[in-house]
Design an enzyme around this catalytic site. Sequence first.
Site, PDB file in Angstrom:
ATOM      1  N   TYR B 106       0.824  -1.217   0.000  1.00 59.98           N
ATOM      2  CA  TYR B 106       0.000   0.000   0.000  1.00 59.98           C
ATOM      3  C   TYR B 106       0.858   1.268   0.000  1.00 59.98           C
ATOM      4  CZ  TYR B 106      -4.381  -2.530   0.677  1.00 59.98           C
ATOM      5  OH  TYR B 106      -5.476  -3.337   0.514  1.00 59.98           O
ATOM      6  N   GLU B 204       0.995 -30.176  15.708  1.00 60.97           N
ATOM      7  CA  GLU B 204       0.248 -29.528  14.630  1.00 60.97           C
ATOM      8  C   GLU B 204      -1.001 -28.794  15.118  1.00 60.97           C
ATOM      9  OE1 GLU B 204      -0.946 -32.098  11.386  1.00 60.97           O
ATOM     10  OE2 GLU B 204      -2.223 -30.565  10.508  1.00 60.97           O
ATOM     11  N   ASP B 256      -1.078 -34.842  12.428  1.00 65.94           N
ATOM     12  CA  ASP B 256      -2.064 -35.798  11.947  1.00 65.94           C
ATOM     13  C   ASP B 256      -1.375 -36.809  11.038  1.00 65.94           C
ATOM     14  OD1 ASP B 256      -4.147 -34.462  13.240  1.00 65.94           O
ATOM     15  OD2 ASP B 256      -4.712 -33.312  11.465  1.00 65.94           O
TER      16      ASP B 256
END
Lengths: 371, 371
Positions: B106, B204, B256
């Site tokens: 920006y 995780e 996982d």
Amino acid sequence: MSTTDDAEATRDPDERARERLIELAAEFYDQFAGGQIPEMTLPTRTKSNIEYDEESGVWVYGDRTSTRSANSVRGARKLLKAAYAIEFLARQLDQGRSSTLRELYYLSESWDAEDAHFNDQSESDKLIEDLEIVTGVTREDFHMRPEESGATLMGPLRLREQTRRGEREIHCQEDVGEGGYQIPNNPDTIEFLDHDVEFVLCVETGGMRDRLVENGFDEEHGTLVVHLKGQPARATRRITKRLHDELDLPVVVFTDGDPWSYRIFGSVAYGSIKSAHLSEYLATPEARFVGIQPSDIVEYELPTDPLSDSDVNALESELEDPRFQTDYWEEQIELQLDIGKKAEQQALASRGLDFVTEEYLPARLDEMGVS
Amino acid sequence: MSTTDDAEATRDPDERARERLIELAAEFYDQFAGGQIPEMTLPTRTKSNIEYDEESGVWVYGDRTSTRSANSVRGARKLLKAAYAIEFLARQLDQGRSSTLRELYYLSESWDAEDAHFNDQSESDKLIEDLEIVTGVTREDFHMRPEESGATLMGPLRLREQTRRGEREIHCQEDVGEGGYQIPNNPDTIEFLDHDVEFVLCVETGGMRDRLVENGFDEEHGTLVVHLKGQPARATRRITKRLHDELDLPVVVFTDGDPWSYRIFGSVAYGSIKSAHLSEYLATPEARFVGIQPSDIVEYELPTDPLSDSDVNALESELEDPRFQTDYWEEQIELQLDIGKKAEQQALASRGLDFVTEEYLPARLDEMGVS
């Protein structure tokens, strides 16, 4: 959920939660014993049964109710699952343990009645919400944690958190790193000790939160900066409400300038349809919107993106939404539809890194009578 | 990026970063002054120019280079943007300020040369990466912050963080709430003071992180629990590497049991293709995988979901990936393709809430020789 009964309010919330659960199980038992088919009655949890309560300024369920009865296999299975879940929760409270919503789903695999196993997590999540409604006890008081985590606080507030490892006294500027104080999953374990906070500023994005902290906005203006991290977690909304109610602090919300961000403001201020039974516990109807306002986009010539079709649809549905039916919001939303543009909080950086803290926020807060 | 020059290493990193940037700008100047068309040479940043370095065990760029030359309008514009960005960064360092990647995008709107404005954020993000590579200075040392935030630590570690408001000494068990210590955007502001950590356990999911903390696993086993929050932020990978290198601590990763989670392990251990120039700064090749292993799914009869087509494709591409070409990973991935199933960490809850801390992790860590 706050109970209105003062005598109850002073009691151990774990014990109260446990008693409510056992009362519910006892009802099933009494129905059985009395030769009745057991059932459980709940407000109907559909969009058509959600009402905006003008008086409290939050969303609540309407008068329509649904009954879960054991007069069908499907209904009986639902009550069986509820009974198993109640037993698990009551034992968890008794042992001072807690668990996540996902763990509950997996745990059901270990229950002996195979019919009580949940088919998917949305089923167990919904049951917990049902139990919240029927017992008037929040999920947090059942010691059920979400996956989503609370966000952070930074500002002149000293608090005491009751952790499993004892009490921690933390000043949310002096005793934390630049990352701030991490809100725990259940913020009702927090007691506010003392503070020099003038107002609470809830901020949508991490980039803007970091900008305010780097520029020392919290120190200069007595601001408690609450990072919402997008759509805020329950823990974040709960602590915001408590800061307002208990410390009598004004709450303002600073987001991007697009319809999805206005919904973030709406969920802080008025509650969400999904958790209308918790509006009194989570919503801060006195919260006010700082910006980015569509009129700011025009006034400050901010860098923008064009509105997408789904942005336009969302704005049009907000015009129909009772939460946004004020002169202010109608004017802003119509202006935005007119200019066809949206802007992010960080677009203020196009006027320099200090513009937001030196000019934009002081002007807006002054206009709002906040600081 | 660690410099190998010892004299340099002891100097103020801000000053060093600023000097490197100015040296780069001076090169452009000298090229101009010498009548040459200015240019900048970089390693080619495509997948085909990424090599797995057997010796260091991380991904690095190969020998192919690309040249950004001002001999075309497009190339000249790129160097113009680089020159403006260098000026901004050098001033930012001089003033002890910092900014986000999005703010830089920006901010370019305020630059007087319109040709220097970035078209979108991916352009400015990529330029910062180019400058990292050419100068050998990390984004963090340019004081550029990401939007993504670092995660949390919990465990027997006392550290000192240099904040803009002075030093903070924090013990990551005794001085924090249940949410833990929030890792700052630039973890190189942290100095490790003392600790009783036996090993670092990167986790995780938030649900599992909370389970380990609730069960007191960090206290009982001298574990520093690092919450990865899914694909870990640079700050999280950096502090993990520093914990390993500076405190000589074993690092293990617990995720996982699906191909996407193996990639999370891979990004902690070997680095990612996107940030191959930073592998030496971010990757911990000595990190080891705890689970969920496909063999755990079989052994413990965990609740599973079937592999989707994209899971199968991801597993097959991992079989081709040099990072996973070990007997261990080939055996596990082939087993997973064979059983056609995946399982989450929290599926261990199907054997009770304490199974993970009382049985699963102690057995796995013992097997791995970690604790």
